[in-house]
Write a protein that holds these residues in place. Structure first.
Motif, PDB file in Angstrom:
ATOM      1  N   TRP A 167       1.073  -1.031  -0.107  1.00  0.00           N
ATOM      2  CA  TRP A 167      -0.270  -0.338   0.027  1.00  0.00           C
ATOM      3  C   TRP A 167       1.093   1.540   0.393  1.00  0.00           C
ATOM      4  O   TRP A 167       0.048   2.004  -0.329  1.00  0.00           O
ATOM      5  N   LEU A 168       2.387   0.927   0.747  1.00  0.00           N
ATOM      6  CA  LEU A 168       3.376   2.386   0.331  1.00  0.00           C
ATOM      7  C   LEU A 168       4.297   1.786  -0.495  1.00  0.00           C
ATOM      8  O   LEU A 168       5.104   0.970  -0.275  1.00  0.00           O
ATOM      9  N   SER A 169       4.362   2.643  -0.940  1.00  0.00           N
ATOM     10  CA  SER A 169       5.942   2.366  -2.027  1.00  0.00           C
ATOM     11  C   SER A 169       6.839   3.744  -2.495  1.00  0.00           C
ATOM     12  O   SER A 169       5.854   4.704  -3.087  1.00  0.00           O
ATOM     13  N   ASP A 170       7.818   3.882  -2.023  1.00  0.00           N
ATOM     14  CA  ASP A 170       8.853   4.863  -2.453  1.00  0.00           C
ATOM     15  C   ASP A 170       8.937   5.292  -4.039  1.00  0.00           C
ATOM     16  O   ASP A 170       8.687   6.029  -4.544  1.00  0.00           O
ATOM     17  N   GLN A 171       9.392   4.153  -4.497  1.00  0.00           N
ATOM     18  CA  GLN A 171       8.930   3.575  -6.033  1.00  0.00           C
ATOM     19  C   GLN A 171       7.947   4.088  -6.765  1.00  0.00           C
ATOM     20  O   GLN A 171       8.249   5.184  -7.857  1.00  0.00           O
ATOM     21  N   ARG A 172       7.028   3.867  -6.378  1.00  0.00           N
ATOM     22  CA  ARG A 172       5.058   4.595  -6.841  1.00  0.00           C
ATOM     23  C   ARG A 172       4.991   6.025  -6.356  1.00  0.00           C
ATOM     24  O   ARG A 172       5.218   6.653  -7.193  1.00  0.00           O
ATOM     25  N   PHE A 173       6.584   6.468  -5.487  1.00  0.00           N
ATOM     26  CA  PHE A 173       5.956   7.353  -5.140  1.00  0.00           C
ATOM     27  C   PHE A 173       6.181   8.495  -5.887  1.00  0.00           C
ATOM     28  O   PHE A 173       6.104   9.626  -6.400  1.00  0.00           O
ATOM     29  N   ALA A 174       7.991   7.403  -6.568  1.00  0.00           N
ATOM     30  CA  ALA A 174       8.431   9.115  -7.065  1.00  0.00           C
ATOM     31  C   ALA A 174       7.743   8.689  -8.588  1.00  0.00           C
ATOM     32  O   ALA A 174       8.651   9.096  -9.139  1.00  0.00           O
ATOM     33  N   GLU A 175       7.414   7.673  -8.749  1.00  0.00           N
ATOM     34  CA  GLU A 175       6.848   7.057 -10.392  1.00  0.00           C
ATOM     35  C   GLU A 175       5.718   8.857 -10.664  1.00  0.00           C
ATOM     36  O   GLU A 175       5.954   9.000 -11.222  1.00  0.00           O
ATOM     37  N   ALA A 176       5.340   8.883  -9.559  1.00  0.00           N
ATOM     38  CA  ALA A 176       3.895   9.276  -9.591  1.00  0.00           C
ATOM     39  C   ALA A 176       4.229  10.574  -9.859  1.00  0.00           C
ATOM     40  O   ALA A 176       3.833  12.092 -10.003  1.00  0.00           O
ATOM     41  N   LEU A 177       5.259  11.658  -7.974  1.00  0.00           N
ATOM     42  CA  LEU A 177       5.758  12.938  -8.816  1.00  0.00           C
ATOM     43  C   LEU A 177       6.381  12.630  -9.896  1.00  0.00           C
ATOM     44  O   LEU A 177       6.627  14.032 -10.866  1.00  0.00           O
ATOM     45  N   VAL A 178       7.586  11.946 -10.682  1.00  0.00           N
ATOM     46  CA  VAL A 178       7.538  12.513 -11.216  1.00  0.00           C
ATOM     47  C   VAL A 178       6.831  12.740 -13.532  1.00  0.00           C
ATOM     48  O   VAL A 178       7.020  13.781 -13.579  1.00  0.00           O
ATOM     49  N   ARG A 179       5.317  11.690 -13.201  1.00  0.00           N
ATOM     50  CA  ARG A 179       4.519  11.631 -13.820  1.00  0.00           C
ATOM     51  C   ARG A 179       4.615  13.864 -13.724  1.00  0.00           C
ATOM     52  O   ARG A 179       3.846  14.488 -14.539  1.00  0.00           O
ATOM     53  N   ARG A 180       4.035  13.826 -12.863  1.00  0.00           N
ATOM     54  CA  ARG A 180       3.439  14.797 -12.011  1.00  0.00           C
ATOM     55  C   ARG A 180       3.741  16.240 -12.505  1.00  0.00           C
ATOM     56  O   ARG A 180       3.844  17.529 -12.700  1.00  0.00           O
ATOM     57  N   ARG A 181       5.412  16.436 -11.768  1.00  0.00           N
ATOM     58  CA  ARG A 181       6.013  17.408 -12.378  1.00  0.00           C
ATOM     59  C   ARG A 181       6.775  17.993 -13.724  1.00  0.00           C
ATOM     60  O   ARG A 181       7.755  18.714 -13.710  1.00  0.00           O
ATOM     61  N   SER A 182       6.690  16.874 -14.559  1.00  0.00           N
ATOM     62  CA  SER A 182       8.143  16.709 -15.241  1.00  0.00           C
ATOM     63  C   SER A 182       7.855  17.477 -16.825  1.00  0.00           C
ATOM     64  O   SER A 182       8.389  18.515 -17.228  1.00  0.00           O
ATOM     65  N   GLU A 183       6.293  18.005 -16.477  1.00  0.00           N
ATOM     66  CA  GLU A 183       6.256  18.996 -18.004  1.00  0.00           C
ATOM     67  C   GLU A 183       6.989  20.049 -17.348  1.00  0.00           C
ATOM     68  O   GLU A 183       6.883  21.292 -18.105  1.00  0.00           O
ATOM     69  N   ARG A 184       6.795  20.924 -16.486  1.00  0.00           N
ATOM     70  CA  ARG A 184       6.825  22.066 -16.166  1.00  0.00           C
ATOM     71  C   ARG A 184       7.918  21.792 -15.504  1.00  0.00           C
ATOM     72  O   ARG A 184       9.153  23.420 -14.750  1.00  0.00           O
ATOM     73  N   PHE A 185       8.496  20.777 -14.778  1.00  0.00           N
ATOM     74  CA  PHE A 185      10.883  21.125 -13.580  1.00  0.00           C
ATOM     75  C   PHE A 185      11.223  19.735 -14.302  1.00  0.00           C
ATOM     76  O   PHE A 185      11.277  19.037 -15.458  1.00  0.00           O
ATOM     77  N   GLY A 186      12.524  20.501 -13.824  1.00  0.00           N
ATOM     78  CA  GLY A 186      14.078  19.930 -15.081  1.00  0.00           C
ATOM     79  C   GLY A 186      14.316  18.750 -13.743  1.00  0.00           C
ATOM     80  O   GLY A 186      13.131  18.813 -12.732  1.00  0.00           O
ATOM     81  N   THR A 187      15.477  18.151 -14.425  1.00  0.00           N
ATOM     82  CA  THR A 187      15.612  17.081 -13.342  1.00  0.00           C
ATOM     83  C   THR A 187      15.930  17.331 -11.963  1.00  0.00           C
ATOM     84  O   THR A 187      16.313  16.482 -11.023  1.00  0.00           O
ATOM     85  N   ARG A 188      17.077  18.751 -12.482  1.00  0.00           N
ATOM     86  CA  ARG A 188      17.297  18.974 -10.827  1.00  0.00           C
ATOM     87  C   ARG A 188      15.901  19.327  -9.587  1.00  0.00           C
ATOM     88  O   ARG A 188      16.939  19.068  -8.923  1.00  0.00           O
ATOM     89  N   LYS A 189      15.588  20.265 -10.002  1.00  0.00           N
ATOM     90  CA  LYS A 189      14.464  20.194  -9.190  1.00  0.00           C
ATOM     91  C   LYS A 189      13.435  18.754  -8.822  1.00  0.00           C
ATOM     92  O   LYS A 189      13.005  18.869  -7.550  1.00  0.00           O
ATOM     93  N   ILE A 190      13.839  17.814  -9.376  1.00  0.00           N
ATOM     94  CA  ILE A 190      12.354  17.083  -9.242  1.00  0.00           C
ATOM     95  C   ILE A 190      13.295  15.564  -8.817  1.00  0.00           C
ATOM     96  O   ILE A 190      13.357  15.275  -7.308  1.00  0.00           O
ATOM     97  N   GLN A 191      15.008  15.701  -8.683  1.00  0.00           N
ATOM     98  CA  GLN A 191      15.296  14.665  -7.833  1.00  0.00           C
ATOM     99  C   GLN A 191      15.323  15.547  -6.964  1.00  0.00           C
ATOM    100  O   GLN A 191      15.565  15.195  -5.609  1.00  0.00           O
ATOM    101  N   ASP A 192      15.587  17.350  -6.584  1.00  0.00           N
ATOM    102  CA  ASP A 192      15.989  17.307  -5.450  1.00  0.00           C
ATOM    103  C   ASP A 192      14.646  16.723  -3.883  1.00  0.00           C
ATOM    104  O   ASP A 192      14.290  16.990  -3.370  1.00  0.00           O
ATOM    105  N   GLU A 193      13.669  17.040  -4.800  1.00  0.00           N
ATOM    106  CA  GLU A 193      11.240  17.466  -4.237  1.00  0.00           C
ATOM    107  C   GLU A 193      11.806  15.506  -3.478  1.00  0.00           C
ATOM    108  O   GLU A 193      11.961  14.947  -2.855  1.00  0.00           O
ATOM    109  N   LEU A 194      12.255  14.727  -4.395  1.00  0.00           N
ATOM    110  CA  LEU A 194      12.509  13.403  -3.956  1.00  0.00           C
ATOM    111  C   LEU A 194      13.728  13.116  -2.874  1.00  0.00           C
ATOM    112  O   LEU A 194      13.162  11.985  -2.290  1.00  0.00           O
TER     113      LEU A 194
END
Length: 189
Positions: A93-120
């Motif tokens: 029910w809880l997965s860091d991998q699934r969270f990371a995939e969801a965050l990347v999907r949600r943020r990739s259109e508006r943010f670069g790799t460095r910002k997304i990596q910092d959020e993770l």
């Protein structure tokens, strides 16, 4: 107490709170743990305020028989939260991998790799779980930065002041300086 409007409603268990949070969106283990701690702290604060209010309205008749004393957990809260998180991970029910995939999907259109990596990293996701995701983000970084630049500006700046403004905008979104330079100057390679 029933004379004053019914019995106090009992606050939900840690598992119920965690399920409610996860039903709304994905969380990392670290962020769900913090959310649970905040939720319990708010509930206890409200419960104490409610009890203080009741004591003052009833006088100090039952000041020694507090419901709060009965609700003190046997184990420390941090251990209870860890047990819930471990249980939820074991159940899937809880997965860091699934969270990371969801965050990347949600943020990739508006943010670069460095910002997304910092959020993770802030969310406490282990970098070994995000290596492939970040690699694929880097491969598409120019296209994503260019698409964002087109939506925001759409025209290559002629004046240095406007170029600097466009550069700052893309850099603040977490795109690499190489990619930002290429996008702002109109170079595709």
């Amino acid at each position: 107490m029933s004379e004053l409007g019914g019995k106090d409603k009992q606050s939900p268990s840690l598992k119920a709170r965690a399920l409610r949070f996860l039903s709304m969106r994905e969380y990392s283990r670290k962020s769900l743990g913090a959310k649970l701690e905040d939720s319990v702290a708010r509930s206890l604060k409200l419960q104490r305020a409610r009890e203080k209010s009741e004591e003052s309205s009833l006088g100090s008749q039952d000041s020694g028989n507090s419901d709060l004393a009965n609700s003190i957990p046997v184990k420390p809260l941090s251990i209870q939260i860890e047990e819930v998180l471990n249980d939820f991970e074991a159940r899937g029910w809880l997965s860091d991998q699934r969270f990371a995939e969801a965050l990347v999907r949600r943020r990739s259109e508006r943010f670069g790799t460095r910002k997304i990596q910092d959020e993770l990293q802030q969310a406490g996701v282990d970098s070994s779980k995000t290596t492939e995701l970040l690699k694929s983000l880097k491969e598409t970084e120019f296209e994503r930065a260019h698409a964002l630049w087109l939506r925001k500006f759409g025209v290559i700046a002629q004046e240095q002041k406007e170029k600097a403004r466009q550069y700052r905008f893309l850099a603040s979104k977490g795109f690499s300086s190489d990619v930002v330079s290429r996008v702002v100057t109109g170079r595709s390679s």
